[in-house]
Design an enzyme around this catalytic site. Structure first.
Site, PDB file in Angstrom:
ATOM      1  N   GLU A 125      47.132  77.787  30.922  1.00  0.00           N
ATOM      2  CA  GLU A 125      46.771  78.665  32.127  1.00  0.00           C
ATOM      3  C   GLU A 125      48.384  79.041  33.067  1.00  0.00           C
ATOM      4  O   GLU A 125      48.231  79.658  33.787  1.00  0.00           O
ATOM      5  CB  GLU A 125      45.764  77.884  33.187  1.00  0.00           C
ATOM      6  CG  GLU A 125      44.433  77.985  32.508  1.00  0.00           C
ATOM      7  CD  GLU A 125      43.293  77.413  33.518  1.00  0.00           C
ATOM      8  OE1 GLU A 125      43.050  77.991  34.629  1.00  0.00           O
ATOM      9  OE2 GLU A 125      42.977  76.325  33.349  1.00  0.00           O
ATOM     10  N   THR A 143      48.648  43.015  34.942  1.00  0.00           N
ATOM     11  CA  THR A 143      47.900  44.292  34.357  1.00  0.00           C
ATOM     12  C   THR A 143      48.188  45.670  34.892  1.00  0.00           C
ATOM     13  O   THR A 143      48.210  46.499  34.131  1.00  0.00           O
ATOM     14  CB  THR A 143      46.522  44.078  33.982  1.00  0.00           C
ATOM     15  OG1 THR A 143      46.080  43.655  35.458  1.00  0.00           O
ATOM     16  CG2 THR A 143      46.099  42.606  33.016  1.00  0.00           C
ATOM     17  N   ASP A 144      48.459  45.501  36.282  1.00  0.00           N
ATOM     18  CA  ASP A 144      48.594  46.824  37.039  1.00  0.00           C
ATOM     19  C   ASP A 144      49.496  47.866  36.360  1.00  0.00           C
ATOM     20  O   ASP A 144      49.099  48.887  36.191  1.00  0.00           O
ATOM     21  CB  ASP A 144      49.121  46.614  38.615  1.00  0.00           C
ATOM     22  CG  ASP A 144      48.027  45.886  39.270  1.00  0.00           C
ATOM     23  OD1 ASP A 144      46.910  45.733  38.926  1.00  0.00           O
ATOM     24  OD2 ASP A 144      48.252  45.664  40.435  1.00  0.00           O
ATOM     25  N   TYR A 192      43.743  35.908  45.809  1.00  0.00           N
ATOM     26  CA  TYR A 192      44.628  35.310  45.347  1.00  0.00           C
ATOM     27  C   TYR A 192      45.956  35.623  45.006  1.00  0.00           C
ATOM     28  O   TYR A 192      46.139  36.597  45.561  1.00  0.00           O
ATOM     29  CB  TYR A 192      44.058  34.829  43.613  1.00  0.00           C
ATOM     30  CG  TYR A 192      44.233  36.327  42.917  1.00  0.00           C
ATOM     31  CD1 TYR A 192      43.314  37.228  42.726  1.00  0.00           C
ATOM     32  CD2 TYR A 192      45.375  36.404  42.219  1.00  0.00           C
ATOM     33  CE1 TYR A 192      43.438  38.518  42.160  1.00  0.00           C
ATOM     34  CE2 TYR A 192      45.689  37.602  41.460  1.00  0.00           C
ATOM     35  CZ  TYR A 192      44.798  38.480  41.351  1.00  0.00           C
ATOM     36  OH  TYR A 192      44.883  39.717  40.810  1.00  0.00           O
ATOM     37  N   LYS A 230      45.163  51.060  31.587  1.00  0.00           N
ATOM     38  CA  LYS A 230      44.349  50.077  32.616  1.00  0.00           C
ATOM     39  C   LYS A 230      43.201  50.949  33.253  1.00  0.00           C
ATOM     40  O   LYS A 230      43.724  52.100  34.099  1.00  0.00           O
ATOM     41  CB  LYS A 230      45.017  49.352  33.824  1.00  0.00           C
ATOM     42  CG  LYS A 230      44.127  48.536  34.615  1.00  0.00           C
ATOM     43  CD  LYS A 230      44.830  47.461  35.528  1.00  0.00           C
ATOM     44  CE  LYS A 230      43.967  46.493  36.142  1.00  0.00           C
ATOM     45  NZ  LYS A 230      44.813  45.843  37.155  1.00  0.00           N
ATOM     46  N   THR A 272      48.622  38.241  37.373  1.00  0.00           N
ATOM     47  CA  THR A 272      47.249  37.429  37.713  1.00  0.00           C
ATOM     48  C   THR A 272      47.247  36.347  36.599  1.00  0.00           C
ATOM     49  O   THR A 272      46.539  35.179  36.793  1.00  0.00           O
ATOM     50  CB  THR A 272      46.256  38.390  37.577  1.00  0.00           C
ATOM     51  OG1 THR A 272      46.092  39.214  38.727  1.00  0.00           O
ATOM     52  CG2 THR A 272      44.926  37.647  37.588  1.00  0.00           C
TER      53      THR A 272
HETATM   54  N1  GLU Z   1      48.141  43.047  40.909  1.00  0.00           N
HETATM   55  C1  GLU Z   1      48.191  42.083  39.927  1.00  0.00           C
HETATM   56  C2  GLU Z   1      49.388  42.322  38.811  1.00  0.00           C
HETATM   57  O1  GLU Z   1      49.388  43.447  38.219  1.00  0.00           O
HETATM   58  C3  GLU Z   1      46.731  42.274  39.324  1.00  0.00           C
HETATM   59  C4  GLU Z   1      46.644  42.698  37.922  1.00  0.00           C
HETATM   60  C5  GLU Z   1      46.770  41.408  36.724  1.00  0.00           C
HETATM   61  O2  GLU Z   1      47.767  40.765  36.701  1.00  0.00           O
HETATM   62  O3  GLU Z   1      45.710  41.396  36.391  1.00  0.00           O
HETATM   63  O4  GLU Z   1      50.140  41.484  38.649  1.00  0.00           O
END
Ligand code: GLU
Length: 336
Positions: A293, A99-100, A33, A172, A21
């Site tokens: 457990e 970020t994913d 996007y 995340k 992103t």
């Molecule tokens: N799906 C995107 C990725 O991980 C969105 C997350 C991002 O980059 O913030 O590339």
């Protein structure tokens, strides 16, 4: 006129771009996007202040949303980062990434890159064309961290939202907010405000220069699947993973890595057949301890200790390149 003293050269930093992103563009006023739409040159060009911090050299390793990250790109990134860090004049590596799955890539590199020089992953939650895009400041801060001498020897770091995280610790935790990255167990690696660093305690677990794991162009990472536990779970997905050739299984267990009786019977059978079974937790926090457990000793299971399921998968894949012995694998989960 007195002769002018030449300014000391700024440190050289290799930027490895993968998309995400931070390079995302919105189209036609819509909220949706496309990730990875901008080149790394365009991202850097949008932050002229970077020129005061470092001499940046860029390499586009991939151009994907990080939901498409995979083992092949991990291996390529590790090789390119290792090659850059081996150059005496390169001070650090910065990796732009979605970020994913940044926490998985970061932890993987933390285990396989052998260098004390900083490796910093950076992303953004808002696309580059969004109001108050967070990418430019995140990128500036990431480079500031990468060139700081005190960032050396701390393992792979993640920079976002004015925070510095250890790749091992960070996850995340929110779908859209800029403060999505959290480290629930051991807290922040530090803060970075407009390029000024405040570093906290160093990491406690083994990483980079001390890691026993190595990958190369011929490395084949074994198949490891994650199975999510829930009330009323059946055994079918566990059996399917084993049939599909999984050498390891990570259970995103309920609570302290628990499974119901039916699923437990299936995982026990998988372990008897030689599949490495790691019990992690779907709770998002806490330690999965051995033999609470479920009798790990009796069933030959491995407790994930502090690792969430997606990070446990990374360590198990690397662990399985060295051993299939559950006791030795367990030791790795206590070490890394
Ligand atoms: N799906 C995107 C990725 O991980 C969105 C997350 C991002 O980059 O913030 O590339």
């Amino acid at each position: 006129m007195p002769p002018s003293t030449p300014a000391p050269a700024l440190p050289r930093v290799r930027v490895l771009a993968t998309g995400g992103t931070i390079a995302g563009a919105q189209t036609g006023g819509s909220r949706g996007y496309q990730a990875a739409a901008f080149s790394i040159e365009a991202l850097i060009g949008a932050v002229p202040q970077l020129a005061t911090l470092a001499q940046l050299e860029v390499e586009q390793v991939a151009a994907i949303g990080s939901q498409d990250m995979n083992e092949a790109v991990w291996l390529k990134l590790a090789a390119r980062a290792q090659a850059a860090l081996a150059e005496p004049d390169i001070a650090a590596v910065v990796i732009t990434h979605g970020t994913d799955t940044m926490e998985e890539t970061g932890y993987f590199l933390n285990l396989v890159v052998h260098s004390a020089k900083p490796v910093v992953l950076v992303g953004a939650m808002r696309p580059a064309t969004e109001i108050s895009a967070d990418g430019p400041m995140n990128l500036y801060n990431a480079v500031a961290v990468a060139v700081h001498p005190a960032a050396r020897g701390r393992g792979v770091l993640v920079v976002a939202n004015d925070e510095i995280h250890f790749a091992r610790e960070v996850s995340k935790t929110n779908t859209t907010q800029v403060g999505t990255f959290k480290a629930t167990h051991r807290g922040l690696a530090g803060l970075v405000h407009a390029g000024r660093l405040h570093l906290y305690a160093p990491p406690v677990r083994r990483h980079t220069t001390e890691s026993e794991f190595s990958v190369g162009p011929a490395t084949v990472l074994p198949r490891v699947d994650i199975v999510y536990a829930y009330a009323g779970m059946g055994r079918e997905l566990i059996d399917a993973a084993v049939r599909a050739g999984a050498k390891g299984l990570v259970i995103a267990g309920v609570g302290d890595g628990n499974l119901n009786t039916v699923a437990l019977a299936a995982t026990a059978a998988a372990a008897r057949a030689g599949v490495a079974v790691v019990r992690s937790s779907r709770t998002g926090g806490g330690v999965v301890e051995r033999n609470l457990e479920i009798s790990d000793d009796e069933l030959g299971f491995i407790a994930a200790d502090e690792l969430n399921p997606q990070k446990a998968r990374v360590l198990l894949m690397l662990g399985l390149t060295r051993t299939a012995d559950p006791a030795a694998l367990q030791e790795m989960f206590f070490t890394y």
